[in-house]
Motif scaffolding. Structure first.
Motif, PDB file in Angstrom:
ATOM      1  N   ARG A   1       2.184  36.935 -11.681  1.00  0.00           N
ATOM      2  CA  ARG A   1       1.690  36.255 -12.862  1.00  0.00           C
ATOM      3  C   ARG A   1       2.000  37.073 -14.110  1.00  0.00           C
ATOM      4  NH1 ARG A   1      -4.406  34.381 -12.640  1.00  0.00           N
ATOM      5  NH2 ARG A   1      -3.791  34.330 -10.473  1.00  0.00           N
TER       6      ARG A   1
ATOM      7  N   ASP B   1     -12.536  15.269 -18.610  1.00  0.00           N
ATOM      8  CA  ASP B   1     -13.743  16.029 -18.345  1.00  0.00           C
ATOM      9  C   ASP B   1     -13.455  17.476 -18.682  1.00  0.00           C
ATOM     10  OD1 ASP B   1     -16.147  16.923 -17.409  1.00  0.00           O
ATOM     11  OD2 ASP B   1     -15.492  16.993 -15.349  1.00  0.00           O
ATOM     12  N   ARG B   2     -13.168  17.763 -19.942  1.00  0.00           N
ATOM     13  CA  ARG B   2     -12.783  19.103 -20.354  1.00  0.00           C
ATOM     14  C   ARG B   2     -13.906  19.714 -21.175  1.00  0.00           C
ATOM     15  NH1 ARG B   2      -7.279  20.603 -20.632  1.00  0.00           N
ATOM     16  NH2 ARG B   2      -6.709  20.754 -18.451  1.00  0.00           N
ATOM     17  N   VAL B   3     -14.172  20.930 -20.853  1.00  0.00           N
ATOM     18  CA  VAL B   3     -15.242  21.592 -21.582  1.00  0.00           C
ATOM     19  C   VAL B   3     -14.713  21.974 -22.957  1.00  0.00           C
ATOM     20  CG1 VAL B   3     -16.815  23.518 -21.521  1.00  0.00           C
ATOM     21  CG2 VAL B   3     -16.070  22.459 -19.401  1.00  0.00           C
ATOM     22  N   LEU B   4     -15.548  21.884 -23.964  1.00  0.00           N
ATOM     23  CA  LEU B   4     -15.147  22.287 -25.304  1.00  0.00           C
ATOM     24  C   LEU B   4     -14.765  23.739 -25.295  1.00  0.00           C
ATOM     25  CD1 LEU B   4     -17.943  20.566 -27.371  1.00  0.00           C
ATOM     26  CD2 LEU B   4     -15.543  19.979 -27.364  1.00  0.00           C
ATOM     27  N   GLY B   5     -13.732  24.065 -26.056  1.00  0.00           N
ATOM     28  CA  GLY B   5     -13.300  25.448 -26.105  1.00  0.00           C
ATOM     29  C   GLY B   5     -12.175  25.739 -25.144  1.00  0.00           C
TER      30      GLY B   5
ATOM     31  N   ALA C   1     -17.249  26.984 -17.478  1.00  0.00           N
ATOM     32  CA  ALA C   1     -17.091  25.602 -17.050  1.00  0.00           C
ATOM     33  C   ALA C   1     -17.698  25.383 -15.666  1.00  0.00           C
ATOM     34  CB  ALA C   1     -15.619  25.235 -17.027  1.00  0.00           C
TER      35      ALA C   1
ATOM     36  N   ILE D   1      -0.101  29.864 -12.977  1.00  0.00           N
ATOM     37  CA  ILE D   1      -1.287  29.728 -12.141  1.00  0.00           C
ATOM     38  C   ILE D   1      -0.882  29.766 -10.680  1.00  0.00           C
ATOM     39  CG2 ILE D   1      -3.109  28.111 -11.490  1.00  0.00           C
ATOM     40  CD1 ILE D   1      -3.533  29.480 -14.098  1.00  0.00           C
TER      41      ILE D   1
ATOM     42  N   PHE E   1     -13.593  29.708 -19.582  1.00  0.00           N
ATOM     43  CA  PHE E   1     -12.557  29.512 -20.592  1.00  0.00           C
ATOM     44  C   PHE E   1     -13.006  30.275 -21.816  1.00  0.00           C
ATOM     45  CE2 PHE E   1      -9.911  26.406 -18.715  1.00  0.00           C
ATOM     46  CZ  PHE E   1     -10.689  25.503 -18.023  1.00  0.00           C
ATOM     47  N   ASP E   2     -12.420  31.433 -22.102  1.00  0.00           N
ATOM     48  CA  ASP E   2     -12.867  32.242 -23.241  1.00  0.00           C
ATOM     49  C   ASP E   2     -14.374  32.475 -23.161  1.00  0.00           C
ATOM     50  OD1 ASP E   2     -10.449  31.099 -25.685  1.00  0.00           O
ATOM     51  OD2 ASP E   2     -10.483  32.812 -24.338  1.00  0.00           O
TER      52      ASP E   2
ATOM     53  N   VAL F   1     -16.683  29.984 -22.810  1.00  0.00           N
ATOM     54  CA  VAL F   1     -17.401  28.867 -22.200  1.00  0.00           C
ATOM     55  C   VAL F   1     -17.286  28.958 -20.688  1.00  0.00           C
ATOM     56  CG1 VAL F   1     -17.567  26.373 -22.153  1.00  0.00           C
ATOM     57  CG2 VAL F   1     -16.757  27.518 -24.189  1.00  0.00           C
TER      58      VAL F   1
ATOM     59  N   GLU G   1      -5.960  25.148 -12.208  1.00  0.00           N
ATOM     60  CA  GLU G   1      -6.752  26.046 -13.035  1.00  0.00           C
ATOM     61  C   GLU G   1      -6.950  27.316 -12.232  1.00  0.00           C
ATOM     62  OE1 GLU G   1      -7.619  25.475 -16.003  1.00  0.00           O
ATOM     63  OE2 GLU G   1      -7.683  23.311 -16.260  1.00  0.00           O
ATOM     64  N   GLY G   2      -6.933  28.453 -12.931  1.00  0.00           N
ATOM     65  CA  GLY G   2      -7.177  29.704 -12.234  1.00  0.00           C
ATOM     66  C   GLY G   2      -8.648  29.895 -11.953  1.00  0.00           C
TER      67      GLY G   2
ATOM     68  N   GLY H   1     -18.095  16.672 -18.785  1.00  0.00           N
ATOM     69  CA  GLY H   1     -18.239  18.072 -19.152  1.00  0.00           C
ATOM     70  C   GLY H   1     -19.040  18.897 -18.172  1.00  0.00           C
ATOM     71  N   CYS H   2     -19.365  18.324 -17.001  1.00  0.00           N
ATOM     72  CA  CYS H   2     -20.203  19.094 -16.092  1.00  0.00           C
ATOM     73  C   CYS H   2     -19.401  20.050 -15.233  1.00  0.00           C
ATOM     74  CB  CYS H   2     -20.994  18.141 -15.205  1.00  0.00           C
ATOM     75  SG  CYS H   2     -19.967  17.265 -14.024  1.00  0.00           S
ATOM     76  N   GLY H   3     -18.076  19.996 -15.306  1.00  0.00           N
ATOM     77  CA  GLY H   3     -17.275  20.941 -14.539  1.00  0.00           C
ATOM     78  C   GLY H   3     -16.677  20.355 -13.274  1.00  0.00           C
ATOM     79  N   LYS H   4     -16.934  19.076 -12.996  1.00  0.00           N
ATOM     80  CA  LYS H   4     -16.429  18.530 -11.731  1.00  0.00           C
ATOM     81  C   LYS H   4     -14.910  18.476 -11.692  1.00  0.00           C
ATOM     82  CE  LYS H   4     -17.339  13.804 -13.291  1.00  0.00           C
ATOM     83  NZ  LYS H   4     -17.547  14.114 -14.707  1.00  0.00           N
ATOM     84  N   THR H   5     -14.298  18.049 -12.810  1.00  0.00           N
ATOM     85  CA  THR H   5     -12.834  18.007 -12.828  1.00  0.00           C
ATOM     86  C   THR H   5     -12.247  19.400 -12.757  1.00  0.00           C
ATOM     87  OG1 THR H   5     -12.898  15.993 -14.130  1.00  0.00           O
ATOM     88  CG2 THR H   5     -10.831  17.194 -14.100  1.00  0.00           C
ATOM     89  N   THR H   6     -12.888  20.357 -13.443  1.00  0.00           N
ATOM     90  CA  THR H   6     -12.402  21.730 -13.375  1.00  0.00           C
ATOM     91  C   THR H   6     -12.439  22.231 -11.940  1.00  0.00           C
ATOM     92  OG1 THR H   6     -13.403  22.027 -15.548  1.00  0.00           O
ATOM     93  CG2 THR H   6     -12.624  24.000 -14.420  1.00  0.00           C
TER      94      THR H   6
END
Lengths: 295, 441, 368
Positions: free
Chosen positions: B46, B24-28, C18, B39, C13-14, C16, C53-54, C39-44
């Motif tokens: 850091r 479930d990774r966003v593109l980019g 998330a 992290i 992320f840059d 995008v 993830e920061g 891609g909805c951000g749940k895993t993030t």
């Protein structure tokens, strides 16, 4: 077993057609011809020639039999050559592994510009042994070099100096191979280790290295074989000197290619073959047991 | 199916193949690797962590680059020891051969202009996110302008730098700065659509420095010509090129057809024959050297191309690699072609080979690399200087004129250039080929 | 055991985004499911709780402590990864023991400082975890020698053994076959009942969410759409996205207008949908709305006001699904039993006004 099962089995047995065999033969013959002519026949020749002593004009062959094998393989010249090759391996292989791991671990990160570093680390692949040797010759030459040291002219340090050039050259290959191994370690396993409280060093030693051990073993075998076959570096950097202290086994074999020493050379070559075979086999057997396959 | 068999779509990268289930990774999101190191710590720690990582990278990179750096300096310096006790490093004292861009003969001018144009176009294309295969982004007027004006800028300023350098004028550093600034400006035009705004500036400056330095040194320094002439590299390079071509073609063809036989044909004793093939990997040239040299002597092939090519006309490594690729072709495809009436050769050249193109490409590049870099064998079968290949020519150059360090090094760098270009152009293929045995699947 | 609170948390992320300004409070001991498409951000979001993830903006709290910059190993949470992430070269026992080797725990009590566990304590906890998850006979095996279901239980044991404040689970059932999945669902709910620890569970499967969760948080494109109990999100979806994400087959939605002629109704061409009681007086004549009704709430009735052109019927034994359209928009109806409905014919449907959902056509939010 059902009738259907039995029928299926019967249909699966390969039936050779003359046409297919003919095509296969046609396709394989070129390769086979090359292999027979330049691999198998020469090897058999070598085994045979090893039993002959030859004279200066090359025309006179005197059959001495297996005695020559025993004599030459135990001679100080052969043992020296072997020792120099082993020295070379001992200098280049551990360094190659350690550097490969360091480079790959440093560059396997999500940092800005990491691709630049990855390109730099793999760049030594572009250099052939001859070119690398020229580079290091002019780095280490006692008179015209950048660092005017006597490493190449001192019999005690010459082999080490020659090894330096290969250590540098192997960095690219080691890096690429270990990096490929690292990329095959699932990120999630590393993250689980982070959650378990493993710091970077502990992660490297307890998790990463065991998981890439098949790759490390592959690299080890490759580097050892390269090491035992060292020739061009010696040829360009020292020409075998000083006082024969860098004459590796292959270097000696190359020198024995003259018609009057071809019997001795053949013995050395056969010796090299069995040594390489033995070393590779030992590596496989000993390390195979300790290799952990990531799955 | 092995990850390196392409079926009409881009082959999965090693990362994708290893990632398994879709995430479930966003593109980019940035590519794989370790970030957990930094992290979850305070921002102070850091930053320290980041600095530490970059420091380590720089140290390691210098291990690689220092020999190259010194080598380049040596190539461009006069052939005298320049590391005198107590004195700092000599400024590089280069011998320039041209005074202007248009000096040096028509061929030379055309080549250098094309090379610079190509380099600038490649940089602009890369920044626009395009690849060499899809040069469409290059067609925008902004980028074309950047390339054209860039070439003009280089042509003008390179000549000035050469001239001013040759006269040992104090204005030389200023000409360098001017060249870099003007070129950066032209390239900035092409990058200007990138955001955030520091990106095009940094890129333009970096590209400009790199291109200016490389162009001035590569096309103006006399030492390359000297190395070429004194070392008589022309015939040697030609010979190397010829035998590399022949060996590569021979190995690729014999490996493909042999692999086809093993993968798609049924014949008795297949396993035995395959073992026969693989066993040759245990008999490297170093072992069979003497006997092979004797064979060449008997055939009268000493100093001939035949001696350099025929022993390498076939290889078990290539057969193995391509057989693996062929095994990845789905059997249904084979069956379908048989229904469509294709014979073995038709299937081979129209389906099997195109479907395993990545593997074959990898092997081709590796074979070419190996052939070009050969040393032991050419050295053993060539004893006439006129017939030397490039690699062993280097030994002769070094042997005859050792004190002329810059000439010898220049010659070595020229010989290394084709491989460097190959590495840059086909790095992905080379990496895949080298790691094929190391990483399973 | 602790609560987990997102206070206006954003992750970029840059270029995008998330996770976009997420405000979510998971109660102590609750089983919270983060549900949404790929891609909805749940895993993030889950990984941010773990510290993998920061956080770009906002505050994340575990209990009362802000953990934005706290080391993942110090947050006292454990995670079950989608691929289980077992250490392939270690035995099951070592895998389970792994979190206890380096991390420090408040073994003497929540007020005493954290310390490393003694060997006895480690062995005891590993045995307990193995017992709870039925892994006693497998302790000496390596992960490669286990089935998928067994590996998953090892991952759970490894998460369980540290007695964390919160369990984080990233689609743990997605690698199992259907039958095992159903079985493991029950086991997980059981486990949670016994252990009573906060669970944050990520999935894209709404069946898992509906059957396991105390509350579901539905996300789309990084934004929280709705958070509520399974019953709430089913009966009162906050917007069109939630309405169409929950329920299989998904809710039928059509474009219509509110009309008062012949009584208040949503007019869709020739069909009329009843209006929920509390909205009867709140809508304007001619106002455009999106009307939704779940397939199971539409009934076949001769007196119905909705005309449905049947295209196909799927008889499943215990129920049948009637596929067709109302005024050109696809509508599915679910009927109990094997109703003898004609394919190619027309039927009339009726629906209870309480089961009609109205949404604003511009904002897609629920009209209430």
């Amino acid at each position: 077993m059902s009738t259907a099962g039995r029928l299926l089995r019967r249909r699966d047995r390969p039936r050779y057609t003359a046409k297919e065999i003919a095509i296969a033969v046609a396709l394989l013959v070129p390769s086979i011809a090359v292999f027979v002519a330049f691999f198998y026949r020469p090897f058999l020749n070598l085994l045979y020639w090893g039993t002959f002593e030859s004279r200066a004009n090359g025309a006179f062959f005197e059959r001495v039999g297996l005695r020559q094998y025993r004599e030459q393989l135990t001679s100080s010249d052969f043992r020296e050559g072997l020792w120099h090759s082993v020295q070379f391996v001992l200098y280049t292989v551990p360094a190659g592994l350690v550097l490969g791991i360091l480079l790959a671990v440093a560059a396997h990160r999500r940092l800005r510009g990491i691709k630049v570093f990855q390109a730099i680390f793999s760049s030594t692949l572009a250099s052939s042994v001859a070119v690398t040797s020229v580079i290091f010759l002019y780095l280490l030459h006692p008179v015209v070099g950048v660092f005017r040291v006597d490493w190449l002219t001192n019999p005690d340090t010459a082999m080490f100096a020659v090894s330096l050039s290969s250590i540098w050259q192997n960095m690219g290959l080691s890096f690429i191979i270990v990096l490929a191994g690292l990329q095959n370690v699932p990120d999630e396993v590393m993250e689980a280790a982070t959650l378990d409280g493993y710091g970077p060093v502990r992660r490297l030693l307890r998790i990463t290295l065991p998981l890439i051990s098949p790759v490390l073993m592959f690299l080890l075998v490759v580097l050892v074989i390269f090491g035992l076959q060292a020739f061009a570096q010696v040829d360009i950097l020292t020409g075998g000197g000083p006082a024969g202290s860098t004459e590796t086994l292959v270097f000696k074999i190359n020198r024995l290619v003259r018609p009057d020493t071809i019997g001795i050379g053949a013995v050395y070559a056969v010796g090299l073959f069995f040594i390489t075979l033995a070393v590779t086999a030992v590596q496989f057997v000993i390390l195979e047991r300790r290799v952990h396959y990531a799955r | 199916m092995p990850a390196d068999v392409a079926v009409d779509v881009a082959e999965p990268t090693p990362e994708e193949a290893a990632a398994g289930m879709p995430r479930d990774r966003v593109l980019g999101a940035p590519e794989r690797g370790l970030t957990a190191a930094t992290i979850g710590k305070s921002s102070g720690r850091r930053t320290l962590g980041l600095v530490g990582q970059y420091a380590a990278l720089v140290v390691l990179a210098s291990l690689v680059l220092i020999p190259i750096g010194f080598t380049l300096i040596q190539a461009l310096s006069p052939p005298f020891p320049y590391f005198d006790a107590g004195k700092p490093l000599h400024p590089v004292a280069v011998d320039w051969k041209d005074k202007g861009w248009l000096d040096g003969g028509r061929f030379s001018v055309v080549v250098r202009t094309l090379v610079v144009a190509f380099a600038l176009a490649w940089i602009q294309l890369g920044a626009a996110g395009g690849r060499l295969r899809h040069p469409a982004p290059l067609a925008s007027p902004r980028r074309l302008f950047a390339v054209v004006t860039g070439v003009v800028a280089i042509a003008v300023f390179a000549g000035q730098i050469w001239q001013s350098s040759a006269e040992r004028s104090t204005a030389t550093p200023w000409w360098w700065l001017a060249a870099i600034a003007v070129l950066a400006a032209t390239q900035f035009v092409g990058f200007a659509t990138l955001r955030p705004l520091w990106k095009p500036v940094v890129l333009a400056v970096l590209a400009s420095v790199a291109v200016t330095a490389c162009t001035v040194v590569a096309f103006g320094a006399a030492v390359w010509n000297q190395g070429w002439d004194r070392g008589n590299l022309g015939p040697a390079l030609g010979r190397s090129f010829t035998i590399t071509l022949f060996i590569t073609v021979a190995q690729v063809v014999t490996s493909i057809v042999a692999a086809y036989a093993f993968a798609f044909l049924r014949f008795p004793f297949k396993t035995l024959v395959f073992a026969f093939f693989m066993a040759t990997l245990l008999l490297p040239l170093e072992v069979t050297l003497l006997a092979n040299v004797q064979t060449i002597r008997e055939l009268g092939w000493i100093n001939s191309n035949a001696a350099l090519v025929f022993p390498f006309a076939a290889t078990a490594f290539g057969t193995f690699l391509i057989r693996q690729g062929f095994r990845g072709v789905p059997p249904e495809v084979h069956d379908a072609t048989r229904l469509d009436g294709y014979g073995h050769m038709g299937f081979l050249w129209r389906f099997a080979v195109p479907l395993t193109r990545p593997v074959i490409a990898s092997f081709t590049v590796i074979a070419a690399l190996g052939a070009w870099n050969q040393y032991l064998w050419p050295q053993a079968v060539i004893d006439d200087e006129r017939f030397q290949t490039a690699q062993i020519r280097l030994k002769t150059i070094v042997g005859t004129d050792i004190t002329n360090a810059n000439i010898a090094i220049a010659a070595a760098l020229i010989v290394a250039l084709p491989v460097l270009l190959l590495l840059i152009a086909f790095s992905r293929q080379i990496i895949r080929g080298l790691t094929a045995g190391a990483v399973k699947g | 055991m602790a609560s987990v609170t997102f206070e206006n948390v954003t992750k970029r992320f840059d270029d995008v985004i998330a996770v976009d300004a997420l405000d979510l409070a998971v109660d102590d001991g609750e089983f919270m499911v983060l549900l949404g498409p790929s891609g909805c951000g749940k895993t993030t979001a889950l990984r941010m709780i773990a510290g993998l993830e920061g956080i770009t903006d906002g505050k994340l709290l575990i209990g009362d402590q802000v953990v934005n910059d706290v080391d993942p190993a110090r947050r006292d949470v454990s995670m079950v990864f989608q691929s289980y992430a077992l250490y392939p070269h270690m035995t099951v026992q070592r895998n389970i023991e792994s979190p206890l080797l380096v991390r420090r725990y408040h073994a003497d009590g929540p007020d005493k400082p954290a310390r490393k566990l003694t060997r006895t304590e480690r062995v005891e906890r590993v045995d307990e975890a193995a017992r709870v998850l039925g892994l006693e006979g497998l302790l000496k095996r390596k992960p490669a020698a286990l089935s998928g279901g067994q590996r998953q239980r090892v991952a759970l044991a490894r998460a369980f053994v540290g007695r964390p404040k919160a369990f984080l689970m990233d689609e743990p059932l997605s690698n199992l076959d259907a039958k095992l999945r159903a079985q493991t669902r029950l086991e997980l709910v059981d486990l949670h009942r016994r252990v009573e620890t906060t669970v944050v569970y990520v999935t894209h499967d709404q069946v898992e969410a509906m059957t396991m969760a105390h509350r579901i948080a539905i996300l789309s494109a990084g934004r929280l759409q709705q958070v509520g109990s399974p019953q709430e999100v089913y009966e009162a979806p906050a917007n069109l996205f939630v309405a169409q994400f929950i329920g299989t087959p998904p809710m039928n939605t059509l474009n219509g207008t509110f009309g008062t002629e012949g009584g208040p109704a949503i007019v869709v061409g020739g069909s009329r949908f009843p209006v929920p009681a509390d909205l009867k007086t709140r809508l304007e004549e001619g106002q455009g709305v999106i009307v939704g009704a779940r397939p199971e709430h539409l009934d076949v009735s001769d007196a119905g006001t909705i005309t449905h052109d049947v295209r196909a019927v799927e008889w499943l034994g215990h129920e049948c699904l009637v596929f067709g359209s109302v005024e050109g928009s696809p509508v599915v109806v679910r009927e109990a039993g094997m109703a003898p409905l004609p394919a190619g014919g027309t039927i009339r449907l009726t629906v209870d006004p309480a089961n009609v959902h109205l949404f604003d056509p511009d904002t897609t939010e629920r009209l209430a």
